[in-house]
Design a protein around this motif. Structure first.
Motif, short mmCIF file in Angstrom:
data_model
loop_
_atom_site.label_atom_id
_atom_site.label_comp_id
_atom_site.label_asym_id
_atom_site.label_seq_id
_atom_site.Cartn_x
_atom_site.Cartn_y
_atom_site.Cartn_z
N ALA A 163 0.83 -1.21 0.00
CA ALA A 163 0.00 0.00 0.00
C ALA A 163 0.86 1.25 0.00
CB ALA A 163 -0.93 0.00 1.22
N ALA A 164 1.93 1.25 0.79
CA ALA A 164 2.83 2.40 0.86
C ALA A 164 3.65 2.54 -0.41
CB ALA A 164 3.75 2.27 2.08
N MET A 165 4.08 1.42 -0.96
CA MET A 165 4.89 1.49 -2.18
C MET A 165 4.11 2.09 -3.35
SD MET A 165 7.88 0.48 -1.34
CE MET A 165 8.58 0.38 -3.00
N SER A 166 2.80 1.83 -3.39
CA SER A 166 1.97 2.35 -4.48
C SER A 166 1.22 3.62 -4.09
CB SER A 166 0.98 1.28 -4.92
OG SER A 166 0.11 0.94 -3.87
N ARG A 167 1.31 4.02 -2.82
CA ARG A 167 0.53 5.15 -2.25
C ARG A 167 -0.94 5.06 -2.69
NH1 ARG A 167 -0.05 10.85 -3.12
NH2 ARG A 167 1.44 10.84 -4.85
N THR A 168 -1.53 3.92 -2.32
CA THR A 168 -2.92 3.66 -2.68
C THR A 168 -3.75 3.58 -1.39
OG1 THR A 168 -2.16 2.37 -4.59
CG2 THR A 168 -4.49 2.14 -3.95
N TYR A 169 -4.61 4.55 -1.19
CA TYR A 169 -5.41 4.64 0.03
C TYR A 169 -6.29 3.41 0.20
CZ TYR A 169 -8.29 6.96 3.63
OH TYR A 169 -8.94 7.30 4.80
#
Length: 441
Positions: free
Chosen positions: A105-111
């Protein structure tokens, strides 16, 4: 090699075994608190990192706690099938998976992927809560249940004090205040790069959390924690429940689940909204991060009072009545009072302190409701506990209602949502818990 321990009734345990069990369950409540109350810093953090509205930022709490509504009843059947210890192990494993989901989730910055991770964390926690709360409730005399739950609360809220501070220390930097102020003036490319760096700071702490949760699952499975038999009733309880065919034939339980829904909603609003509320008065995130810890410190103070006074000086039901009335009064003070006062080296609005003091009002409500709601359930205890745990979805829904009104009106006026909640809690404390049969007329 650990051997399987046969299920025993709580009253068959020695004092030593009881205290060992309380210590292990206390560790579980510490973990519950650490994972749950870190949301207090995640909400404003994600609001910045994903440029969210108040309503959207409270999807953090919604995704985490709505899992209780979905998973609590399945959790009761899981515990019935495999027992408390294996059920707790599976709960820890599910939480570990949720923590590890934070990495992609953090690597793609996807909420949305973060919300999936939070839902998975909450799923595991639903299993653990469904096991641990009835376990500690029946682990001794029922008139001292609130006292035992208060001890668990100290573990839970003690972790809650540490979680926002430690998490903020790991993910926030000295120059972040300036960074947050400059985001709106950055080019799209520079802003994306800054927000990518900001959100990836959660990778290390949640990787560590996931690893620890895996280890705890294995530890609990092979720990000396005994299986408590809640399936066999005493003759008195069996006689009282002989005509019962459904869990919904226990009004004091159903009304208690509603009370839990509203109580946890008021509690999470007090803790998870205090930072944004302080921000509305110009207090920065780095300075406001201490307020959830103060709220939880007052909650621990309430637990210590409960441990000292229940049941020798005051009964657990009277403590519940006092706490619910105090919450009602503090809500009115939040809405109707204002003015600057010095606090912790800064100047704050007095209404912020009344939000913090809700920690004291909320402290013994959970401990007061559980023994009243589970009283006399006998073989229905595990299923009854799952109904109570379903009430924890109030943590998901109530902050969303608060966020909606905060966007529609102001963050101050949105605290009006607490008032009807406390009024119902007063009703349950005074009369609702006494209702043993539904009356049509």
């Amino acid at each position: 090699m650990s051997k399987t321990i046969a299920a025993v009734r709580a009253d068959q345990l020695s004092q030593r075994d009881t205290w060992i069990s309380i210590g292990i369950i206390g560790m579980l409540f510490f973990i519950f608190g650490f994972v749950s109350w870190v949301n207090a810093i995640l909400i404003p953090y994600f609001k910045i990192a994903f440029t969210l509205s108040n309503f959207d930022s409270y999807l953090v709490a919604f995704a985490f706690y709505i899992s209780y509504l979905v998973m609590s009843v399945p959790s009761s059947y899981l515990l019935k099938a495999v027992g408390f210890k294996k059920g707790m192990m599976f709960g820890f494993f599910a939480m570990a998976i949720g923590a590890f989901i934070f990495v992609p989730a953090a690597m793609s910055r996807t909420y949305e992927v973060f919300l999936l991770g939070l839902f998975t964390l909450g799923t595991g926690l639903a299993v653990l809560q469904t096991a641990a709360n009835p376990y500690v409730t029946v682990l001794g005399p029922k008139e001292r249940a609130a006292q035992r739950i208060s001890v668990m609360g100290i573990f839970n809220k003690g972790a809650g004090i540490l979680a926002p501070i430690l998490f903020a220390a790991v993910i926030l930097r000295v120059g972040d205040n300036e960074l947050f102020q400059q985001l709106d003036t950055m080019s799209p490319e520079a802003k994306d790069a800054a927000l990518d760096e900001l959100i990836r700071r959660v990778i290390l702490p949640y990787s560590v959390v996931g690893t620890v949760l895996l280890g705890l699952g294995i530890f609990v499975r092979f720990s000396p924690l005994p299986e408590i038999d809640t399936e066999h009733e005493t003759a008195e309880v069996a006689q009282a429940n002989s005509s019962k065919t459904s869990i919904f034939q226990f009004p004091h339980l159903v009304l208690g689940a509603v009370a839990i829904f509203l109580h946890v909603g008021t509690q999470v609003i007090a803790i998870d909204t205090v930072i944004p509320y302080a921000n509305s008065f110009g207090i920065s995130l780095l300075d406001a991060k201490v307020f959830p810890s103060f709220t939880l410190a007052f909650t621990i103070l309430g637990y210590l009072i409960g441990i000292s006074l229940i049941p020798k000086v005051i009964s657990q039901v009277n403590v519940l009545r006092i706490c619910t009335l105090l919450g009602t009064f503090l809500t009115l003070l939040i809405v109707f009072t204002s003015g600057p006062i010095p606090f912790w080296g800064m100047t704050v609005d007095i209404s912020i302190l009344f939000v913090v003091l809700l920690g004291l009002a909320n402290s013994l409500v959970w401990a007061g409701i559980w023994p009243l709601a589970l009283d006399g359930l006998g073989r229905y205890t595990k299923l009854g506990a799952s109904i109570m745990i379903m009430g924890l979805c109030g943590n998901a829904i109530m902050p969303m209602i608060y966020g909606y009104f905060a966007d529609l009106y102001t963050v101050k006026l949105a605290y009006w949502v607490l008032f009807p909640c406390y009024l119902y809690l007063v009703f349950y404390a005074v009369h609702g818990h006494k209702i043993k049969r539904w009356k049509l007329a």
